[in-house]
Write a protein that holds these residues in place. Sequence first.
Motif, PDB file in Angstrom:
ATOM      1  N   PRO A  26       0.835  -1.202   0.000  1.00 21.86           N
ATOM      2  CA  PRO A  26       0.000   0.000   0.000  1.00 21.86           C
ATOM      3  C   PRO A  26       0.878   1.263   0.000  1.00 21.86           C
ATOM      4  O   PRO A  26       1.922   1.283   0.671  1.00 21.86           O
ATOM      5  N   ASP A  27       0.451   2.274  -0.729  1.00 17.47           N
ATOM      6  CA  ASP A  27       1.208   3.533  -0.808  1.00 17.47           C
ATOM      7  C   ASP A  27       2.673   3.271  -1.150  1.00 17.47           C
ATOM      8  O   ASP A  27       3.589   3.748  -0.464  1.00 17.47           O
ATOM      9  N   ASP A  28       2.871   2.499  -2.220  1.00 17.39           N
ATOM     10  CA  ASP A  28       4.234   2.046  -2.513  1.00 17.39           C
ATOM     11  C   ASP A  28       5.155   3.171  -3.003  1.00 17.39           C
ATOM     12  O   ASP A  28       6.354   2.962  -3.155  1.00 17.39           O
ATOM     13  N   TYR A  29       4.598   4.400  -3.194  1.00 12.56           N
ATOM     14  CA  TYR A  29       5.484   5.500  -3.583  1.00 12.56           C
ATOM     15  C   TYR A  29       6.491   5.823  -2.470  1.00 12.56           C
ATOM     16  O   TYR A  29       7.537   6.411  -2.713  1.00 12.56           O
ATOM     17  N   GLY A  30       6.180   5.414  -1.249  1.00 11.43           N
ATOM     18  CA  GLY A  30       7.123   5.647  -0.139  1.00 11.43           C
ATOM     19  C   GLY A  30       8.301   4.694  -0.167  1.00 11.43           C
ATOM     20  O   GLY A  30       9.243   4.843   0.618  1.00 11.43           O
ATOM     21  N   PHE A  31       8.227   3.689  -1.035  1.00 10.65           N
ATOM     22  CA  PHE A  31       9.305   2.699  -1.119  1.00 10.65           C
ATOM     23  C   PHE A  31       9.870   2.652  -2.534  1.00 10.65           C
ATOM     24  O   PHE A  31      10.220   1.585  -3.045  1.00 10.65           O
ATOM     25  N   GLU A  32       9.976   3.815  -3.152  1.00 11.62           N
ATOM     26  CA  GLU A  32      10.495   3.897  -4.516  1.00 11.62           C
ATOM     27  C   GLU A  32      11.905   3.307  -4.586  1.00 11.62           C
ATOM     28  O   GLU A  32      12.753   3.589  -3.736  1.00 11.62           O
ATOM     29  N   GLY A  33      12.131   2.453  -5.560  1.00  8.09           N
ATOM     30  CA  GLY A  33      13.446   1.851  -5.737  1.00  8.09           C
ATOM     31  C   GLY A  33      13.637   0.551  -4.973  1.00  8.09           C
ATOM     32  O   GLY A  33      14.688  -0.087  -5.066  1.00  8.09           O
ATOM     33  N   LEU A  34      12.620   0.145  -4.180  1.00  4.22           N
ATOM     34  CA  LEU A  34      12.736  -1.103  -3.411  1.00  4.22           C
ATOM     35  C   LEU A  34      12.855  -2.302  -4.347  1.00  4.22           C
ATOM     36  O   LEU A  34      12.101  -2.423  -5.322  1.00  4.22           O
ATOM     37  N   ASP A  35      13.793  -3.161  -4.059  1.00  2.00           N
ATOM     38  CA  ASP A  35      13.945  -4.398  -4.825  1.00  2.00           C
ATOM     39  C   ASP A  35      12.946  -5.421  -4.279  1.00  2.00           C
ATOM     40  O   ASP A  35      13.202  -6.078  -3.280  1.00  2.00           O
ATOM     41  N   ARG A  36      11.808  -5.527  -4.940  1.00  3.19           N
ATOM     42  CA  ARG A  36      10.757  -6.421  -4.446  1.00  3.19           C
ATOM     43  C   ARG A  36      11.206  -7.884  -4.444  1.00  3.19           C
ATOM     44  O   ARG A  36      10.848  -8.656  -3.557  1.00  3.19           O
ATOM     45  N   ALA A  37      11.990  -8.233  -5.445  1.00  2.00           N
ATOM     46  CA  ALA A  37      12.437  -9.632  -5.553  1.00  2.00           C
ATOM     47  C   ALA A  37      13.291 -10.039  -4.356  1.00  2.00           C
ATOM     48  O   ALA A  37      13.354 -11.220  -3.994  1.00  2.00           O
ATOM     49  N   ALA A  38      13.962  -9.062  -3.735  1.00  2.00           N
ATOM     50  CA  ALA A  38      14.831  -9.363  -2.594  1.00  2.00           C
ATOM     51  C   ALA A  38      14.126  -9.102  -1.262  1.00  2.00           C
ATOM     52  O   ALA A  38      14.750  -9.150  -0.204  1.00  2.00           O
ATOM     53  N   SER A  39      12.823  -8.803  -1.307  1.00  3.23           N
ATOM     54  CA  SER A  39      12.099  -8.418  -0.085  1.00  3.23           C
ATOM     55  C   SER A  39      10.952  -9.372   0.221  1.00  3.23           C
ATOM     56  O   SER A  39       9.958  -8.990   0.836  1.00  3.23           O
ATOM     57  N   GLY A  40      11.095 -10.612  -0.203  1.00  2.00           N
ATOM     58  CA  GLY A  40      10.063 -11.604   0.068  1.00  2.00           C
ATOM     59  C   GLY A  40      10.151 -12.153   1.479  1.00  2.00           C
ATOM     60  O   GLY A  40      10.988 -11.736   2.288  1.00  2.00           O
ATOM     61  N   LEU A  41       9.279 -13.092   1.782  1.00  3.80           N
ATOM     62  CA  LEU A  41       9.295 -13.742   3.084  1.00  3.80           C
ATOM     63  C   LEU A  41      10.559 -14.587   3.241  1.00  3.80           C
ATOM     64  O   LEU A  41      11.129 -15.063   2.256  1.00  3.80           O
ATOM     65  N   VAL A  42      10.985 -14.766   4.475  1.00  4.72           N
ATOM     66  CA  VAL A  42      12.176 -15.579   4.755  1.00  4.72           C
ATOM     67  C   VAL A  42      11.853 -17.045   4.464  1.00  4.72           C
ATOM     68  O   VAL A  42      10.839 -17.581   4.950  1.00  4.72           O
ATOM     69  N   ALA A  43      12.678 -17.682   3.659  1.00  3.88           N
ATOM     70  CA  ALA A  43      12.457 -19.095   3.314  1.00  3.88           C
ATOM     71  C   ALA A  43      13.061 -19.998   4.384  1.00  3.88           C
ATOM     72  O   ALA A  43      14.196 -19.799   4.810  1.00  3.88           O
ATOM     73  N   LEU A  44      12.269 -20.964   4.822  1.00  2.89           N
ATOM     74  CA  LEU A  44      12.739 -21.947   5.793  1.00  2.89           C
ATOM     75  C   LEU A  44      12.830 -23.312   5.116  1.00  2.89           C
ATOM     76  O   LEU A  44      12.024 -23.631   4.243  1.00  2.89           O
ATOM     77  N   PRO A  45      13.802 -24.110   5.520  1.00  2.00           N
ATOM     78  CA  PRO A  45      13.883 -25.472   4.958  1.00  2.00           C
ATOM     79  C   PRO A  45      12.633 -26.272   5.314  1.00  2.00           C
ATOM     80  O   PRO A  45      12.197 -26.278   6.467  1.00  2.00           O
ATOM     81  N   VAL A  46      12.066 -26.928   4.338  1.00  2.00           N
ATOM     82  CA  VAL A  46      10.875 -27.745   4.567  1.00  2.00           C
ATOM     83  C   VAL A  46      10.993 -29.016   3.727  1.00  2.00           C
ATOM     84  O   VAL A  46      11.591 -29.007   2.646  1.00  2.00           O
ATOM     85  N   ALA A  47      10.469 -30.107   4.239  1.00  2.00           N
ATOM     86  CA  ALA A  47      10.496 -31.371   3.506  1.00  2.00           C
ATOM     87  C   ALA A  47       9.256 -32.168   3.882  1.00  2.00           C
ATOM     88  O   ALA A  47       8.691 -31.996   4.965  1.00  2.00           O
ATOM     89  N   GLU A  48       8.835 -33.040   2.975  1.00  2.00           N
ATOM     90  CA  GLU A  48       7.624 -33.827   3.202  1.00  2.00           C
ATOM     91  C   GLU A  48       7.908 -35.292   2.910  1.00  2.00           C
ATOM     92  O   GLU A  48       8.509 -35.629   1.892  1.00  2.00           O
ATOM     93  N   LYS A  49       7.505 -36.148   3.836  1.00  5.02           N
ATOM     94  CA  LYS A  49       7.678 -37.589   3.643  1.00  5.02           C
ATOM     95  C   LYS A  49       6.805 -38.337   4.649  1.00  5.02           C
ATOM     96  O   LYS A  49       6.540 -37.833   5.743  1.00  5.02           O
ATOM     97  N   TYR A  50       6.363 -39.511   4.274  1.00  2.00           N
ATOM     98  CA  TYR A  50       5.558 -40.378   5.142  1.00  2.00           C
ATOM     99  C   TYR A  50       4.264 -39.709   5.596  1.00  2.00           C
ATOM    100  O   TYR A  50       3.728 -40.026   6.666  1.00  2.00           O
ATOM    101  N   GLY A  51       3.756 -38.747   4.813  1.00  2.00           N
ATOM    102  CA  GLY A  51       2.527 -38.061   5.185  1.00  2.00           C
ATOM    103  C   GLY A  51       2.724 -36.949   6.191  1.00  2.00           C
ATOM    104  O   GLY A  51       1.755 -36.381   6.692  1.00  2.00           O
TER     105      GLY A  51
END
Length: 270
Positions: A26-51
Amino acid sequence: GHTAKLFSCPYHAWSYDTDGRLVAIPDDYGFEGLDRAASGLVALPVAEKYGLIFVTPAPGDDNNAIDIDAMLAGLGEDIDSYGIGAMAHQETRVVRRRMNWKLMSDTFWEAYHIKVLHAQNVAPLFVKNLAIFDAFGRNTRYIGVRKSIEKLRDLPQEKWDLIPHTTILMNLFPNTILVMQSDHAEIYRIFPEKHAGESVVAVSVLAPAPSPKWSRTMDLLLGVVDQDFTLGEGIQHNFESGAIRKVMYARYENALEHFHRSIREAIEES
């Protein structure tokens, strides 16, 4: 279940897609020049097995940082055989108690108390003070034996089936307890709260198909653990008094010894 398409922060309503990419400010003019690609959520290791889904709170370089089979140290084959992967989440309830998270877990790792504390509910179903303990690395498998197992004597061994005649409890170290019952599975995820003498547990029922009976199953199992946790709060109070310096374990409480020894080892390693 619900399928989320967007996650929105309740503070400033920055929004992210299901891959964690920042998609709206919202009101993204206050964040002009922000690198959106580098401002995502923090990725955590996740894995799925055996349900089951495994996640670690420490950010990793990629999502393959969790080696489930190494962590389970041989227990994975057991979990796979119980068919939990074919079950679906039915219900989760959250319980908060004034007791340390380890004490909350302790109630699952000995059969000695069942005849006394649970005399009015599950005790008549089980052989008195009998269970089988195996360690898988720091994990635990603890099998409570039901009196109905006597029926297997009259059957040829190839027709023996352990699951209907036992309760199989597994500690996925350190704080997740997976329980295989005759027709469903239960998961207890135990976490410490802000104070060392407080903890919270999320109790979930997994089952092959939805049914009103799972809500009754949840009522029954919470009735049993409520007895454990109510008594546990009293034990916690006694511990905090400073009068109790040590506890004693019997020879048939080796699962408890393994649990606490594993915690000490993990703390010294970290």
